[in-house]
Design an enzyme around this catalytic site. Structure first.
Site, mmCIF file in Angstrom:
data_model
loop_
_atom_site.group_PDB
_atom_site.id
_atom_site.type_symbol
_atom_site.label_atom_id
_atom_site.label_comp_id
_atom_site.label_asym_id
_atom_site.label_seq_id
_atom_site.Cartn_x
_atom_site.Cartn_y
_atom_site.Cartn_z
ATOM 1 N N SER A 126 0.842 -1.189 0.000
ATOM 2 C CA SER A 126 0.000 0.000 0.000
ATOM 3 C C SER A 126 0.880 1.243 0.000
ATOM 4 O O SER A 126 1.993 1.241 0.549
ATOM 5 C CB SER A 126 -0.899 0.006 1.245
ATOM 6 N N ARG B 170 -27.719 -12.538 -43.913
ATOM 7 C CA ARG B 170 -26.532 -11.764 -43.505
ATOM 8 C C ARG B 170 -26.974 -10.731 -42.474
ATOM 9 O O ARG B 170 -28.008 -10.092 -42.634
ATOM 10 C CB ARG B 170 -25.891 -11.066 -44.712
#
Length: 448
Positions: free
Chosen positions: A272, A311
Site C-alpha cells: 500500500s 446476412r
C-alpha cells in the site's frame, strides 16, 4: 484507465492471436487456400493460383491504407483484395477472392483464430489444473474449517477444498476442447449462402480450403448461425468464473482475521502507498476483474445470434468487439489463477487454530454421536442449546451439553471426546477422486 488492467497483466500470447497483424494474416491464409483449392478443381489455373498465393503475404499489405479504406467500405476484405490484385499482373489480378464473399474470408479467418485461442486456453487451464492438483495432493490431510454461509460449519481438509476447484477445471478443459472442435469450421458459401458463383465446384472448393487450413468442412452455411461462436464464449465464461471463484477464495482466506493462505511474497508485492503493513492479494484481485469482464463480453455473443435473413446488419459487428475481449480476458484470468495456485502459501497451523477458535465446529459431530440414543431432533435441540450457552458463557461445548444429558444417555454414549481429524468423512477420497479425474482429462488431451 480502460486499458490499465491489460497493461499490467494481459496474456501476451492471446493478445497476439487477436492482433491486427494476425487477423489480417488469417484472411491472407484463407485467400491463398481458396485460390489453391480452386486450382485443384480447375476453376483457376495453377499458375494463377500460385500467383495469388505468392502475394498473400502480410509484408505486402499497407496496413494504414487498409484500415483507412475499410472505414469507408465498412468491411476490410474489399480493400484487402484490391491491394493483393495491385501486386499482380493482368490475368491473375482478376482471380483473387474468386466467387467468395467478405464474410467467407473473415469467418474462416475467425475460425483459425478461435482454434488458436482454444489451444492457448487449454494450455493455461492445464497449468492451472496441475497447480490445483499439487495443492490437493499435498494438503489432502490438512484439517481446516469448512464454511457455509461464510460461517464455520464442520471440519474438512484444504485438499478437499481445492479438489472441488480441480474438478471444475477438469470439466472446463473438456468443454474448451469441445468448443475447439465446434468453432474450427470453414465458411465458404458465397453471397447468400448458396455458393452459386462457384457452380458445381463449390463443395469441392470448400472441402479443399478446409483441408489446407486444418479446419472441418460443413454442408451448411453459418453466416448468420453464430451458435458456435457463442458456445466458445460460454466455455470461456465458465472457465473464467471458476477462476473468479478461486480468486475470491484466496482473498477471503487471506483476510487478516483468517490468515489460512496467502499469495506469494516479495518486496513491495501487494504493498500500500500509505499502510506499510499491507500485503494485498493483487493477482486474485486482477483475476476477479478479468473474469467478471469476460462473462460480460461473453453475454454479448448471445445477442450476436439474433442476426436476421442470410446476412446480419450489425449483429456481426458485436462479435468484432466481444470475441477478442472474451478470449483475452479469459486467458489473463486463467494464467493469473494458475500462477496464484502454483505459488500459494498455505498455513496449516492457522487452519488448526481456526478450527479450535470457539470450540463449536464439532456441533454436528456431537449431534450425530447423541442421535442413536436420543433421536436426531432431540439431539439437535440439546446441542443447539449447549452451543448457545457455550457461546454466551465461553464454556466447552461438550461439557455444557453433557450436563443436560440424562444419566442413562450419558452412560450409553460413553466418553465424548471429539477430534476434528476423526470427523472428515470422505474428505480424503474427494481429493483422491479429483486427482484421478484430472489425470484422466490430462491423458485424454495427450491422445488428441
Amino acid at each position: 484507465m480502460g486499458h490499465l488492467l491489460s497493461a499490467l497483466y494481459r496474456d501476451e500470447e492471446m493478445v497476439r492471436v487477436w492482433s491486427p497483424e494476425n487477423t489480417v494474416d488469417a484472411w491472407l491464409r484463407t485467400e491463398s487456400a481458396l485460390a489453391q483449392a480452386q486450382a485443384d478443381v480447375g476453376l483457376l489455373t495453377r499458375d494463377d493460383a500460385d500467383a495469388v498465393s505468392a502475394v498473400c503475404r502480410a509484408e505486402l499489405i499497407d496496413m494504414d491504407l487498409l484500415w483507412e479504406r475499410s472505414r469507408n467500405v465498412g468491411y476490410p476484405i474489399l480493400p484487402l483484395i484490391r491491394q493483393l490484385a495491385g501486386h499482380l499482373p493482368q490475368g491473375p489480378d482478376g482471380r483473387v477472392h474468386y466467387g467468395a464473399t467478405t464474410q467467407d474470408i473473415m469467418d474462416t479467418g475467425l475460425a483459425l483464430q478461435l482454434v488458436r485461442s482454444c489451444d492457448r486456453l487449454i494450455e493455461l487451464a492445464v497449468r492451472f489444473g496441475d497447480a490445483l492438483a499439487e495443492l490437493t495432493g499435498a494438503n489432502a490431510k490438512v484439517v481446516m474449517a469448512a464454511r457455509t454461509h461464510a460461517q464455520q460449519a464442520v471440519p474438512t481438509t484444504f485438499g478437499a477444498k481445492t479438489a472441488v476447484f480441480l474438478g471444475e477445471v477438469a470439466r472446463e478443459v473438456a468443454e474448451v476442447r469441445r468448443a475447439r472442435a465446434d468453432v474450427g469450421v470453414v465458411s465458404l458459401f458465397g453471397a447468400g449462402g448458396t455458393n452459386a458463383a462457384m457452380g458445381e465446384d463449390g463443395a469441392r472448393v470448400r472441402s479443399g480450403v478446409a483441408r489446407r487450413l486444418g479446419l472441418a468442412d460443413t454442408d451448411v452455411p453459418w453466416h448468420v448461425a453464430r451458435d458456435r461462436v457463442a458456445r466458445f464464449g460460454q466455455a470461456c465464461s465458465l472457465l473464467a468464473a471458476t477462476c473468479v471463484r478461486f480468486a475470491r477464495e484466496v482473498v477471503d482466506l487471506s483476510r487478516t482475521e483468517i490468515g489460512e493462505v496467502g499469495e506469494e511474497g516479495g518486496h513491495h508485492r501487494g504493498a500500500s502507498s500509505t499502510m506499510p503493513q499491507k500485503v494485498n492479494p493483487i493477482y486474485s484481485e486482477a483475476v476477479i476483474g478479468y473474469g467478471v469482464a469476460a462473462a460480460g463480453a461473453s453475454a454479448l455473443l448471445g445477442r450476436a445470434m439474433e442476426a436476421g435473413h442470410e446476412r446480419s446488419a450489425g449483429e456481426w459487428q458485436v462479435e468484432w468487439l466481444a470475441v477478442p475481449q472474451v478470449a483475452e480476458y479469459t486467458a489473463a484470468a486463467v494464467r493469473l489463477a494458475g500462477e496464484t495456485a502454483g505459488s500459494l502459501r498455505v498455513f496449516p497451523d492457522r487452519m488448526r487454530a481456526n478450527v479450535e477458535l470457539d470450540g463449536l465446529l464439532m456441533s454436528e459431530a456431537l449431534m450425530m454421536r447423541l442421535a442413536p440414543a436420543l433421536g436426531r431432533e432431540r439431539a439437535h435441540d440439546l446441542v443447539y442449546a449447549a452451543a448457545a450457552r457455550a457461546r454466551a458463557e465461553g464454556g466447552d461445548l461438550v461439557a455444557t451439553c453433557v450436563r443436560d444429558l440424562p444419566d442413562e444417555v450419558r452412560a450409553a454414549v460413553g466418553p465424548l471426546k471429539l477430534d476434528p481429524s476423526d470427523y472428515l468423512g470422505e474428505a480424503m477420497s474427494v481429493a483422491a477422486g479429483a486427482l484421478r479425474e484430472w489425470k484422466s482429462v490430462r491423458d485424454e488431451g495427450g491422445k488428441q
